[in-house]
Each structure stands twice: as C-alpha cells, then as structure tokens.
Design a protein around this motif. Sequence first.
Motif, PDB file in Angstrom:
ATOM      1  N   SER A   1       3.801   1.343  -7.341  1.00  0.00           N
ATOM      2  CA  SER A   1       2.724   0.810  -8.182  1.00  0.00           C
ATOM      3  C   SER A   1       3.267  -0.325  -9.037  1.00  0.00           C
TER       4      SER A   1
ATOM      5  N   VAL B   1      -2.806   8.449  -1.548  1.00  0.00           N
ATOM      6  CA  VAL B   1      -2.628   7.004  -1.564  1.00  0.00           C
ATOM      7  C   VAL B   1      -1.960   6.595  -0.257  1.00  0.00           C
TER       8      VAL B   1
ATOM      9  N   ASP C   1      -6.536   2.571  -8.999  1.00  0.00           N
ATOM     10  CA  ASP C   1      -5.185   2.961  -8.614  1.00  0.00           C
ATOM     11  C   ASP C   1      -4.817   4.244  -9.348  1.00  0.00           C
TER      12      ASP C   1
ATOM     13  N   ILE D   1      -6.820  -0.883  -2.420  1.00  0.00           N
ATOM     14  CA  ILE D   1      -6.458  -1.304  -3.767  1.00  0.00           C
ATOM     15  C   ILE D   1      -5.896  -2.715  -3.766  1.00  0.00           C
TER      16      ILE D   1
ATOM     17  N   LYS E   1      -2.408  -1.199   0.458  1.00  0.00           N
ATOM     18  CA  LYS E   1      -2.366   0.018  -0.356  1.00  0.00           C
ATOM     19  C   LYS E   1      -3.803   0.476  -0.587  1.00  0.00           C
TER      20      LYS E   1
END
Length: 814
Positions: free
Chosen positions: A477, A416, A493, A439, A428
């Motif tokens: 997150s 990520v 995600d 994302i 992200k």
Amino acid sequence: MECHPPVGSQDSHYLSSVRHFSSHAQNYTTLLLEEEKGILYVGARGAIFSLNSTNIADGSHRIIEWKASPKKQAECLKKGKNNKTECYNHVRLLQRLNATHLYACGTYAFHPLCTYIDTNKLMPPSLFEEGKEKCPYDPSHGYTGLIVDGSLYTATRYEFRSQPDIRRSLYQRVLKTEESPLHWLNDAEFVASILVRESMSSLVGDDDKIYYFFTERAGEESPSIFDKNQQSRVARVARVCKNDLGGKKILQWKWTSFMKARLACYIPYYEVLKDVYSLDGGDWRNTVFYATFTLSAQWRSMEVSAICRYNISEVQAAFEGTYMEYQDSSRKWSQYNGEVPEPRPGSCITDHARKSGYNSSQDLPNSVLDFIKLHPLMYEEVKPADGDPLLVKKNVIYTQIAIDRVRALDGQEYDVLFLGTGNGWIHKAVVVGSMVHIIEEMQVFRDAHPVENLIISKRQKSLYVGSQSGVLQLPLSTCGRYMSCFDCVLARDPYCGWDGVSCRELAETLDRTFLTQDVMHGNMGCWNESAQATSTQKNRTVLCGDDVLLPCEQASNLAQATWLVNGTKVLAEEGQGRFHLGVDGLLVTDTQLEYSGEYRCYAKENGLRALVAIYALTVLPEQLVPQFPPTESQPFGPAPRHDYGDMKFIYIAVITVLGGLCLVLSVVLLYVSCLQKRRGKYSLGVPQPSSVELQTVSSNCLGKGGQEDEDLDAYPDGCLQIIPGEASALASPSKEVPPVPPPPPPPLPTEFTNGITTLPNMLRKMNGNSYMLLRQNEEPCTSPLYNSFTEELSKILEKRKHTQLVEKLDESSV
C-alpha cells in the motif's frame, strides 16, 4: 479505478519504496519466500539467488552459479533447439526439502537435472540426480511442483512425449497418471498445484489432497464452429490423495484417486486458465480459489480477462457427483447413469473404507480400479461461488494473481488482489461482495514484458514481482499518495484511512478512532470542502472568435468530469454547440465576449464531487487598426477600418504610386539595355515566367541539410522562414547579370506589419493552428500577377483586425 503514476514517474515517495534486483542472469521466474528467515530465493536462468526479503536491493544477496555445461549445450544444439533460449539451465523448481536443504530442478539444456542445496553454505551443487521424471525438458512448457511431507508432486510434459503427466517421486511410492487410450490428460497445460489439508479435524478420517489446475482439450465436446480442426480447450481442476499408493494388480504405479472436473467461469470462450491462488483463513473448510482466465485460441485477436472465485465446497460437490463415460458408438463423453461400485471410486481412504477392510489403495477391489480407469471425468462443473465472474476486463491479459486478506476499519475482512499483466503492469483490486473494485494500476516495467510470478509477504508488507529482467519489491500500500479525504476514501483501499490531515496506513496507526474509511461503499466520511485538495486558478486569454481548450485531467478512470461556467452547469447536450465535453477537458469554439468568466471542473464519482481545476477565461474584443501620422516617405495614412470609402481611396493611391515607380524603372531599364546592346558587352536573358508558390511551414521545418537547416536556428518562433524564389538561373553568369529589381514599396510602420518588415513576403494564419507562407518571385510591373499582390495587401490589412498583441499574457492562446 485509480490510475496512479507508474514506476519512473515524478512520484518520488512511491519510487523510494520500490526496490529492484537483477544480475547477469535472466528469467527470474521461480520464487520461494521464507518469511521466518527473511529470505527470498530466486531461481533464474543459470543461477539461484538468496535475497534479503526486507530489502532485496541492499547488496547482501548470495548467488549460486548453476549453468549448463558446454557439452550439454552442444548436444542441445544438435537436437535442433534454440541456442538463445532453450539451451540453458532454466531453474523451474525451488522448494524447501528439510530444515537444511532446498531441492532444485532445472532444464539443463534439454537434459533435466535436480540437486540438493545446503542453505547454510549456499555452495554450488556438486551432486546431481536425473530430473527427467521431475522437470520438463522444454522451459516453455507449463509446470507446477510441490514438496509435501518429503514427496515431490509435479505436473508437466516430461521427456519428449507430447502427453502430459502428474507424478509423485522422491520418498514415497512413485505414481503416474494412466496412459490408457482415454487419456486422463488431453494435451494439458498446467498452471498451479495447491495442497489442502483436508485431514485436519476431519470427521470422516479423510486424507490431504493436492489440487491441480490446468487447461486441456475438451474431449466431452465436439469441435466448435470456429475451430473445426481441433477440440476446444477448457479449464480443469483435478485432485489426487496424498497417501495414494496405486493399485495392487490394476493401476500399478498409477493413481487410484485421480479425478478431474471442468472449471466453469460462465463467460463464452473464457477457457484458457492462466493462474490460480488460494486462501483458507486458517481453516481448510473456508478455502477459496481465485482463477484468472483469458480467451481461447480462436479468439486471441481480442484481449479480455476474467476472474472467478470458487469455494472448496463446490469443488468437493463436483467430485462427489455423477461420472461421465466414453461412448464408443458416438465417440463422445456422456453422463454415466449405471451402478457405481463401493467404496466410491476416486475417493481417498476414509474411516468408512477402513471399516470394510480397505486400509490403503492397494486393498481396493478390481471393480473399483477398473471403474476409475474408465471414468476419470466428472459430469458436474465447478461453478463460481457467486454464479458469475467477479471481474471481466477488456484490453488486458492477467498472467499472475496473488491475494492478501486484510481486516478493514469496519471489522470485515476483504481480499485484496494483485494482478500481473502480460505487458508489465500490476492491478491492485479489492473484492467487495460479488464484484471487484480496481484500486490502482501501476506500470512496474518500462518494457512490455509479462509478469511471471507474484508473492506476498505480510511480514514485510511487500509484493515481490518476478520477470524476465529481474525482481521487484513493491509496497502493498502507498496511502501517502492520496492527498485528500475524497481521494483516500474513493480509493476504497482496505490498507488506508483518512485521519483528518493525511491518508495513513491502518497497520501503522495505533489509535484508529479518528480514521475515516469506507471500503464497502467508497463515499462516506468526507463532508466538507476542506476534504478536497486545493486547486490553483489558471488564466486563459483568447481573442473573440478563437477556440480554447481547458484541460481537466481525472485521477480516477471511474470519475466523470462536470463543468460549471460562472456557476451554471455545462450540460452534455451542449456539445452540439460551442461547448464540447471530452476526455481531455472542455473545448470552447468560436469564443464570444460573454464567455469570459470562471470555469470550474469537478470530478464526480460514486456520489462525491471534488474540485479538480479552476480557470479564469478572458475573451478580448477585436482591436481597431490605429491611424498613423503622414511622413515624407508615406504621405498617406490608413484610415480607420470601418471607413471603407477612405480605405478604397488609399488602396488606389498606393497602386498609383507603385505603378508610377514601375513605369520610371522600366524606362531606365530599356535605356540601359539599348545602351549595352550597342556596346556588345551585355545581353538580357530570355524572360522567365514568374511564379507564385504557397508552401506550409511544416514542410520547411523538415531538415533538408545545408544552409536551410542552419537558417532554422535563427528563427526563435520555430521554422517560419521566407524561402527564396525558384526561378531558373540565367544562362551564363559570367556574361549576364540579373535584371535590376524594382524599388520596394514604401515601408510600413512596425506596429502595422507586426514584425514583418518587407513585402511581398506575408504570413497568414490558417484555421487557427497552422501557418502558411506566401512566396512570390520578383516580377515586372506589367505582370498579370500584380493584381494578386494587391489582393494580398488587401487581405493582410483585413487580417489586421483579427490580430491583437497583449503584453504578459498568462498561458494565453494568442
């Protein structure tokens, strides 16, 4: 690509998880995270801070003031430096030295100093040492520094020399790069340095290495056609061995293991390296480097960024390949095809070298050292792991990169990426195979200043962002922001999964049996309409022939809007007719009665379709003008609008009545004028030409001061005011009076005038979205403009058929 609300938006859940720290200092750009101790150290301009990594904004921070002395600031000014940016102490290095102390270096007003900081006491330093060999003078110069096993490895432009250097200092033997005419480093700008423990479990007894990443002028290339005055710039990776001691007679106090190679991203002009981050997964053989690139200098008018990934094996292969050699005759670098001495120049001391009696670099023969001195550049390029960039993105400059490796629900590990931009955003993204899926995009700073540093804390599940104005702590997150299964799965995600009711963090869910996640494809697991977030129906009411826009905002930049009108799909080619598909929604022009019905907007992405908006559109027919009963003041009444013969008769009758009134009034005025002339008290002024002025409402809305601005407040519908005429004033107010105006025409019923009680002031709607006021001066009945007034009366009666007042409309366009 999900486009979620930025910091400062209405998303209270997200705002509650964002923490900010700032103080009197500026430029919070040097970060050091110590996970085990729960401390984030921050080096700023004139200060060092110790923050609680769990919550940097809890007020428990400690501060060490370290400002440049007034004397050094005065000397800095005498050197011609900027007293607003350069003549301060910018902390550029902050590293753990041992169990009790940090080692810090600052520019100190163009006189670099370094010091030791006791982390138990955190007191202002009292003992300093010269820093010109360890820290740049100029705070704007690229700089990187690492402390490895007690030795300090730095790379920057030292002192006032323009030539950059890679140096080692502190406890080991001090080493520098060679200052030969070939220049091992050619106007280099450093961005990162990374330690790779290649000695661990090495089968050949290899040494640890420090890799340096920078951009420099390309000596092996001729100037490009776009920049003939200077050589083009290229990205480089260089390496040195940790236990290098330099040569005994040749290359004394110089690196004997320095080699460099080109870092290719295979996109033309993407040669400016901005940042590099590495991951090893617990084994150095699995090390990968992620690098961000931007366009070279001659293309800076365009904002484009690229991300490439490199395996450590590709880097090693380049350094074990063919050398390049500088040809004096052609003044160019070319591939070297001659004999290479043993042991291999530029290599670390291995078991094979030790067997030959070479236990350190000082034991190397002169032939090897001479070769190293003249052949620092490798012929082979370091190629991307997948042959191409993972991501190329326009209209953005990626300044920083940080990476977290996450194990998803399918058991695979995904990288990520957190990408900081030059205008204060964080992107992200997740690496899926040989591509990058973004994302979400988050605006973390209101002001468009660049992200200067990024650090990830797996223990705190946080991302720390350093900038000029302060430090931010963001969650890695925010799964709770996805309100439906489609949103949760489409985001892809790795941190998030759908449990049937909400989108949850995988790390906080013990039982993952019922979780749904699809990072690889992003379209599996959501099968029924219950997975969609409910949409509220909205009503729209318009008149036949009007235009209406039905908004449909897409939460994802990758989604495509599709519309169903009463169950029938609106095709894109219909945009040439009365349906126009756009990014804002669906525009329906010249609406007809048959356009009434239900309009549904869906977001279609990656094979999934989710309902976004529902509209109930009602198109009203044209309303007939009602008949009015005759009254004493109005013995005639308007006939129905479809009876054009009767309407013509009414117009003639109105004109006749008004003409009679004007004739009577003219006779009275003539009599009064003659009477006053005989008395010698009054005289009529010179007749002023009448005028008709057409003026837009927008011009009247502009503040002009005086009474006009005050009158604007009296109109609740905006700035629709009737402005008095601008005929010239009479010559002498003390001796003259204005002529008596003619009597007004008979009043029309309220419902006929639509709230406008007097004529000739009339309101007309133009093109459906702007208004114009007709302004007419008072004039005698004999004026040639009288016919214009009659035409305006006819027009407003004709316009009446397009006007319909509907009570309690829901978001009506009327």
